[in-house]
Design an enzyme around this catalytic site. Structure first.
Site, mmCIF file in Angstrom:
data_model
loop_
_atom_site.group_PDB
_atom_site.id
_atom_site.type_symbol
_atom_site.label_atom_id
_atom_site.label_comp_id
_atom_site.label_asym_id
_atom_site.label_seq_id
_atom_site.Cartn_x
_atom_site.Cartn_y
_atom_site.Cartn_z
ATOM 1 N N CYS A 8 -20.186 47.959 8.775
ATOM 2 C CA CYS A 8 -21.277 47.869 7.788
ATOM 3 C C CYS A 8 -20.874 46.888 6.685
ATOM 4 C CB CYS A 8 -21.581 49.237 7.182
ATOM 5 S SG CYS A 8 -22.605 50.305 8.223
ATOM 6 N N HIS A 47 -26.357 51.073 10.861
ATOM 7 C CA HIS A 47 -25.229 51.883 11.289
ATOM 8 C C HIS A 47 -25.637 52.835 12.404
ATOM 9 C CE1 HIS A 47 -21.316 53.791 11.023
ATOM 10 N NE2 HIS A 47 -21.968 54.917 11.288
ATOM 11 N N HIS A 104 -20.507 48.618 18.805
ATOM 12 C CA HIS A 104 -20.246 47.183 18.957
ATOM 13 C C HIS A 104 -20.027 46.854 20.422
ATOM 14 C CE1 HIS A 104 -16.494 49.314 18.059
ATOM 15 N NE2 HIS A 104 -15.893 48.467 18.876
HETATM 16 P P1 5GP Z 1 -12.999 49.476 19.557
HETATM 17 O O1 5GP Z 1 -11.632 49.916 19.970
HETATM 18 O O2 5GP Z 1 -13.584 50.350 18.474
HETATM 19 O O3 5GP Z 1 -13.937 49.268 20.710
HETATM 20 O O4 5GP Z 1 -12.818 48.015 18.971
HETATM 21 C C1 5GP Z 1 -12.736 47.712 17.627
HETATM 22 C C2 5GP Z 1 -12.397 46.251 17.545
HETATM 23 O O5 5GP Z 1 -12.638 45.801 16.247
HETATM 24 C C3 5GP Z 1 -10.926 45.937 17.868
HETATM 25 O O6 5GP Z 1 -10.855 45.028 18.963
HETATM 26 C C4 5GP Z 1 -10.394 45.344 16.579
HETATM 27 O O7 5GP Z 1 -9.484 44.276 16.785
HETATM 28 C C5 5GP Z 1 -11.645 44.894 15.859
HETATM 29 N N1 5GP Z 1 -11.562 44.962 14.420
HETATM 30 C C6 5GP Z 1 -11.127 46.017 13.680
HETATM 31 N N2 5GP Z 1 -11.189 45.732 12.377
HETATM 32 C C7 5GP Z 1 -11.697 44.469 12.278
HETATM 33 C C8 5GP Z 1 -12.006 43.606 11.172
HETATM 34 O O8 5GP Z 1 -11.826 43.942 9.993
HETATM 35 N N3 5GP Z 1 -12.499 42.381 11.465
HETATM 36 C C9 5GP Z 1 -12.707 41.959 12.748
HETATM 37 N N4 5GP Z 1 -13.193 40.723 12.914
HETATM 38 N N5 5GP Z 1 -12.436 42.744 13.817
HETATM 39 C C10 5GP Z 1 -11.939 43.977 13.575
HETATM 40 ZN ZN ZN Z 2 -21.405 51.088 10.006
#
Ligand code: 5GP
Ligand code: ZN
Length: 117
Positions: A8, A47, A104
């Site tokens: 968010c 969200h 995402h």
């Molecule tokens: P999940 O494991 O929730 O599917 O993936 C979360 C993804 O978000 C991870 O690949 C991680 O590297 C990415 N991520 C987490 N925090 C940030 C951030 O502050 N900026 C960006 N650009 N990516 C993020």
């Molecule tokens: Zn959110």
């Protein structure tokens, strides 16, 4: 917007990101810790915690996110189908490997080998 939600805050511009796309409802930005040569995330600005919270009213939004994926994948350097292509990953919940609780879509591509998978 959900308080203390990192995506968010990225959508609101409060946390910087390397954006690849933005419209009224959706943003896409490079993953901060990429595990493939191309690795960006497509994120709804509203969200939604995960796929598990999806409702019928989100169908058009999800459809737009999914149809954006091939276009942005090519723009970001994925080679065309079928030699190139890309992988879509939507981690959902703890056992699904989800770390950020804001829906995402991972778009992964580029020449192999990749760090994972
Ligand atoms: P999940 O494991 O929730 O599917 O993936 C979360 C993804 O978000 C991870 O690949 C991680 O590297 C990415 N991520 C987490 N925090 C940030 C951030 O502050 N900026 C960006 N650009 N990516 C993020
Ligand atoms: Zn959110």
């Amino acid at each position: 917007m959900s308080a203390d939600c990192i995506f968010c805050k990225i959508a609101a511009g409060e946390i910087p990101s390397r954006r690849v796309y933005e419209d009224d409802d959706i943003i896409a930005f490079h993953d901060i810790n990429p595990w493939a040569p191309v690795h960006f995330l497509i994120v709804p600005k509203m969200h939604i915690t995960s796929m598990a919270q999806l409702e019928e009213k989100h169908a058009a939004l999800m459809g737009r996110m999914m149809t954006l994926a091939p276009r942005l994948a090519l723009e970001q350097g994925c080679e065309p189908y079928p030699e190139g292509g890309f992988r879509i990953v939507i981690n959902t919940g703890k056992n699904g490997g989800q770390e950020v609780p804001h829906l995402h879509v991972h778009v992964l591509g580029g020449a192999r080998p990749w760090k994972h998978g």
